[in-house]
Design an enzyme around this catalytic site. Structure first.
Site, PDB file in Angstrom:
ATOM      1  N   ARG A 147       7.461  -8.903  -5.172  1.00  0.00           N
ATOM      2  CA  ARG A 147       7.298 -10.165  -4.762  1.00  0.00           C
ATOM      3  C   ARG A 147       6.280 -11.128  -5.807  1.00  0.00           C
ATOM      4  O   ARG A 147       6.954 -11.763  -6.317  1.00  0.00           O
ATOM      5  CB  ARG A 147       6.578 -11.005  -3.156  1.00  0.00           C
ATOM      6  CG  ARG A 147       7.668 -10.983  -2.375  1.00  0.00           C
ATOM      7  CD  ARG A 147       6.728 -11.604  -1.331  1.00  0.00           C
ATOM      8  NE  ARG A 147       7.802 -11.095   0.403  1.00  0.00           N
ATOM      9  CZ  ARG A 147       6.943 -10.809   0.897  1.00  0.00           C
ATOM     10  NH1 ARG A 147       5.700 -10.067   1.013  1.00  0.00           N
ATOM     11  NH2 ARG A 147       7.973 -10.378   1.501  1.00  0.00           N
ATOM     12  N   THR A 162       0.837  -1.426   0.206  1.00  0.00           N
ATOM     13  CA  THR A 162       0.452  -0.083  -0.310  1.00  0.00           C
ATOM     14  C   THR A 162       0.967   1.175   0.344  1.00  0.00           C
ATOM     15  O   THR A 162       0.616   2.927  -0.600  1.00  0.00           O
ATOM     16  CB  THR A 162      -0.969  -0.001   1.513  1.00  0.00           C
ATOM     17  OG1 THR A 162      -0.038  -0.078   2.261  1.00  0.00           O
ATOM     18  CG2 THR A 162      -1.848  -0.799   1.244  1.00  0.00           C
ATOM     19  N   GLY A 171       4.265   7.965  10.554  1.00  0.00           N
ATOM     20  CA  GLY A 171       4.268   8.024   9.918  1.00  0.00           C
ATOM     21  C   GLY A 171       3.942   9.793   8.763  1.00  0.00           C
ATOM     22  O   GLY A 171       4.869  10.320   8.597  1.00  0.00           O
ATOM     23  N   VAL A 175       8.372   6.342  11.988  1.00  0.00           N
ATOM     24  CA  VAL A 175       7.649   6.625  12.408  1.00  0.00           C
ATOM     25  C   VAL A 175       6.786   8.218  12.707  1.00  0.00           C
ATOM     26  O   VAL A 175       7.486   8.855  12.066  1.00  0.00           O
ATOM     27  CB  VAL A 175       9.479   7.391  13.653  1.00  0.00           C
ATOM     28  CG1 VAL A 175       8.340   8.004  15.633  1.00  0.00           C
ATOM     29  CG2 VAL A 175      10.555   7.089  13.484  1.00  0.00           C
ATOM     30  N   GLY A 204      -9.248  -3.209   9.554  1.00  0.00           N
ATOM     31  CA  GLY A 204      -7.879  -3.085   8.750  1.00  0.00           C
ATOM     32  C   GLY A 204      -7.143  -2.380   9.647  1.00  0.00           C
ATOM     33  O   GLY A 204      -6.107  -1.891   9.100  1.00  0.00           O
ATOM     34  N   LYS A 252      10.424   2.632  17.456  1.00  0.00           N
ATOM     35  CA  LYS A 252      10.429   3.758  16.507  1.00  0.00           C
ATOM     36  C   LYS A 252      10.795   4.816  18.017  1.00  0.00           C
ATOM     37  O   LYS A 252      11.529   5.721  17.951  1.00  0.00           O
ATOM     38  CB  LYS A 252       8.213   4.545  16.939  1.00  0.00           C
ATOM     39  CG  LYS A 252       7.983   3.771  15.745  1.00  0.00           C
ATOM     40  CD  LYS A 252       6.377   3.848  15.690  1.00  0.00           C
ATOM     41  CE  LYS A 252       5.496   2.904  14.469  1.00  0.00           C
ATOM     42  NZ  LYS A 252       4.522   2.860  14.666  1.00  0.00           N
TER      43      LYS A 252
END
Length: 431
Positions: free
Chosen positions: A42, A10, A132, A130, A185, A203
């Site tokens: 992959r 993502t 986002g 760290v 999610g 973090k």
């Protein structure tokens, strides 16, 4: 500036979309175009919702990192070792810039990678590792660079924060909220790294190194997760004027034996009115306290394809501008190797919860242990009999005192058949 992307999950797809959507803005601000020329993942045939046909494909991520037509490698594979580390080592050894969102790799191998970057005169950036999309690494490395930081702490894991704030809002217990978080999610199918505090510890170790100029010491982080927090604890905290949050905190203390670094991740009671108390949902927040800047708060989306891709792109723009600098603020050779602190003599207030057998004398046994351990009780609350078969919840708030005294008191109760489980100790975060 030509880039290769290793990992097309993502975030990798988000980076491709962002660079395409904001190409004009990015070129104007970077001083040149930033162009994806090669990718690796992959499964080449997977439908990712973006067209990767214009990019060269490499099955081998190490070969991707060594391509002659690549200036900067973006590593978004994840994992502390394996292909991610091999790709990163290859990129830096070849003198190419490296941008990564991989906090586990930086926490475990950041010093090695920073050394490779310095030796090759190559940039290494990891803003997205760290919190986002929050520019907290840039904030600490550049915004507070003139300050001696006294403390860095915050809410560093969005999954845990979502679970705790949802428990607070709904009254549901941990297992039910975790299942909901997985369905929406916000939590992985295997959530252990999040709920056991390991992700936040990765973090925190990175932030501590940047904030205090120390070597990254993930092994020195004391870690406690949120799995033992009950809905009853949330409710009791609320009645006392607190919320419960998973907090990572780090500071350096001077002792007669020299400087000591304290790093720990643990659920805490946070007073309403504290900057962290209003942080809910999958949000992150970091507080840095500087000797001249005072308290600074960085808050925003701690994960997700958009915010994380934004942080990756910001690092790429810095590299395009030739704004590099040492990955951990100062050269690796000058980072201090500070031993871990022993927290026992630190003073704090605590919330202690017991599940006990409903029978005479239990309260007297607990309070006697507190007395003999040197713990002063500020308030004590006993709830009525639960529906679980005779267990009763007893909670107390202590006056400020040494942490070692609480440990000593609980050791006196160890093995008591009055207790129906291990006590839960949650520190109360100072305002």
């Amino acid at each position: 500036m030509r880039i290769a992307i290793a990992g097309l999950g993502t975030v990798g797809v988000g980076v491709i979309r962002l660079l395409a959507t904001n190409a004009g803005i990015i070129a104007a601000r970077a001083g040149r175009r930033i162009e994806v020329v090669a990718v690796s993942a992959r499964d080449r045939g997977k439908d990712r919702g973006v067209d990767i046909a214009p990019f060269a494909w490499e099955d081998d991520m190490t070969a991707l990192a060594r391509r002659d037509d690549v200036d900067v490698v973006v590593e978004l594979v994840g994992g502390s070792d394996g292909p991610a580390l091999a790709c990163s080592r290859a990129a830096l050894a070849a003198g190419k810039g490296l941008v990564t969102a991989n906090k586990a790799m930086i926490a475990h191998h950041g010093l090695e990678l920073a050394g490779l970057a310095e030796a090759s005169n190559a940039p290494l950036k990891f803003e997205a590792a760290v919190a986002g999309g929050i520019p907290v690494i840039k904030g600490l490395r550049e915004g507070t660079s003139a300050n001696a930081l006294t403390k860095v702490y915050g809410i560093l894991n969005g999954t845990c924060n979502y679970i705790l704030s949802t428990m607070e809002r709904t009254g549901a217990d941990f297992a039910a909220v975790l299942a909901e978080a997985q369905a929406r999610g916000f939590a992985e199918a295997d959530p252990a790294f999040d709920i056991e505090g390991v992700d936040a510890a990765h973090k925190l170790a990175i932030l501590a190194a940047i904030g205090f100029g120390t070597r990254v010491d993930f092994a020195g982080v004391r870690i406690a997760g949120i799995t033992r927090v009950r809905a009853a604890d949330i409710a009791q905290a609320d009645a006392l004027g607190f919320v419960i949050r998973l907090v990572g905190e780090a500071d350096v203390e001077e002792t007669p034996q020299g400087a000591r670094l304290l790093q720990r991740v643990r659920p805490c009671l946070v007073a309403r009115g504290h900057p962290l108390s209003a942080v809910d949902g999958p949000t992150n927040a970091v507080v840095a306290e500087g000797n001249f800047s005072g308290r600074l708060l960085f808050q925003g989306a701690g994960a997700g394809d958009g915010p994380t891709a934004s942080a990756v792109a910001a690092d790429l723009i810095d590299i395009a501008r030739d704004e590099v600098g040492a990955p951990f603020s100062i050269p690796v050779a000058n980072l201090a190797a500070i031993p871990p602190a022993e927290p026992g003599e630190r003073t704090e207030r605590s919330y202690i919860r017991f599940m006990v057998k409903d029978r005479p004398g239990v309260l007297a046994e607990i309070t006697a242990a507190m007395r003999d351990g040197g713990v002063s009780i500020e308030s004590l609350i006993q709830q009525g009999r639960s529906a679980e078969g005779g267990e009763v919840m007893v909670a107390m708030v202590t006056h400020e005192g040494p942490e070692a005294n609480v440990a000593r008191a609980l050791a006196l109760l160890e093995g008591s058949d009055s207790l129906a489980g291990d006590p839960l100790v949650l520190p109360i975060l100072p305002l």
